[in-house]
Write an enzyme that holds these catalytic residues in place. Sequence first.
Site, mmCIF file in Angstrom:
data_model
loop_
_atom_site.group_PDB
_atom_site.id
_atom_site.type_symbol
_atom_site.label_atom_id
_atom_site.label_comp_id
_atom_site.label_asym_id
_atom_site.label_seq_id
_atom_site.Cartn_x
_atom_site.Cartn_y
_atom_site.Cartn_z
ATOM 1 N N ASP A 98 0.933 -1.129 0.059
ATOM 2 C CA ASP A 98 -0.140 -0.197 -0.070
ATOM 3 C C ASP A 98 0.909 1.244 0.090
ATOM 4 O O ASP A 98 1.748 0.910 0.554
ATOM 5 C CB ASP A 98 -1.235 0.397 1.046
ATOM 6 C CG ASP A 98 -2.015 -1.450 0.756
ATOM 7 O OD1 ASP A 98 -1.559 -1.562 0.435
ATOM 8 O OD2 ASP A 98 -3.093 -0.920 2.099
ATOM 9 N N HIS A 154 4.839 -6.969 0.109
ATOM 10 C CA HIS A 154 5.317 -8.358 -1.378
ATOM 11 C C HIS A 154 5.864 -8.574 -2.529
ATOM 12 O O HIS A 154 6.551 -7.238 -3.359
ATOM 13 C CB HIS A 154 3.447 -8.985 -1.679
ATOM 14 C CG HIS A 154 2.506 -8.593 0.334
ATOM 15 N ND1 HIS A 154 2.265 -9.656 0.339
ATOM 16 C CD2 HIS A 154 2.798 -7.531 0.576
ATOM 17 C CE1 HIS A 154 1.575 -9.613 1.689
ATOM 18 N NE2 HIS A 154 1.437 -8.333 1.820
ATOM 19 N N SER A 257 7.290 4.475 5.520
ATOM 20 C CA SER A 257 7.954 4.945 5.166
ATOM 21 C C SER A 257 7.915 4.540 3.648
ATOM 22 O O SER A 257 7.039 5.230 3.334
ATOM 23 C CB SER A 257 9.691 3.486 5.482
ATOM 24 O OG SER A 257 11.207 4.461 5.437
#
Length: 294
Positions: A98, A154, A257
């Site tokens: 995301d 991922h 981050s």
Amino acid sequence: MNLAHWRDRLLLNEDLNFLLTNRIPRIAATRFMGWFSRIRSPLLTRGSIAVWRLFTDLDLSEAVPRRYQSLQECFTRELRPGLRPFDPDPAVLCSPCDGIVGAHGRIDGTQVLQAKGSPYPLSELLRSPELAARMQGGHYLTLRLTSSMYHRFHAPADLQADRVTYISGDTWNVNPIALQRVQRLFCRNERAVIECRLPGWGDAPLVLVPVAAVLVASIRLHWLDVRLHLRWPGPNVIEQPAALARGQEMGWFEHGSTIIVLLPPGLAPLPVVQDGARVKAGQALFRTAGPDGS
């Protein structure tokens, strides 16, 4: 005026925002957060989450329901199954996380952008002129994770991770204000350079660079037997190959981050790749003409 209004005004005040997030003892604050976030106390955790919500849009409705024992458990929370499906089309490369789309473009020369008017040398980010040269003709994409977002990342496609280079460094905030004001910020901050190959695309190179920031206590990569953090001196280069399937979890940050993605030639960005767009892990971002890149 409600609390959300005052919170937004505070966050939009560039000078105050920069002062509060960057003119503090950043490394000391980051180490403190690493310690504090691991304290196992449900009562302290509930109170900390309540304070966290005063300053962010934290939404835990997608998370696996649980009673968090520490802030770290909340930062690194898992989502309920099926909420981040990865596009199965072998001709696309998906978002690893995301995030909010930041600087992006073609890798054509020695420098790329961290923000408009703020270039940095790709070889300095990677600590490897040879690796930077291999990525010429491809694309770079910056994905910023805010503190309230899902912090796990991922594999954006079936890939082979060959090497991880851990680079200790500073912990500047990576928000847009800091990116405009601090030159070569990504090259200064703690980061991990993950060198990968894409077997389905003729072993084309792919590089993921998770960049830590203020209050990011560590970077965890699941196939390594170490936690990458500011107190860990090395070795800097870790040769520990791993095969990862599309969508397989690679690791997490322990706070918000950035991930910089360097893609090989032969891929074209999809319309969603534009400044400020919010994307989710598994969403298709780039497309090639076929699985072999032709």
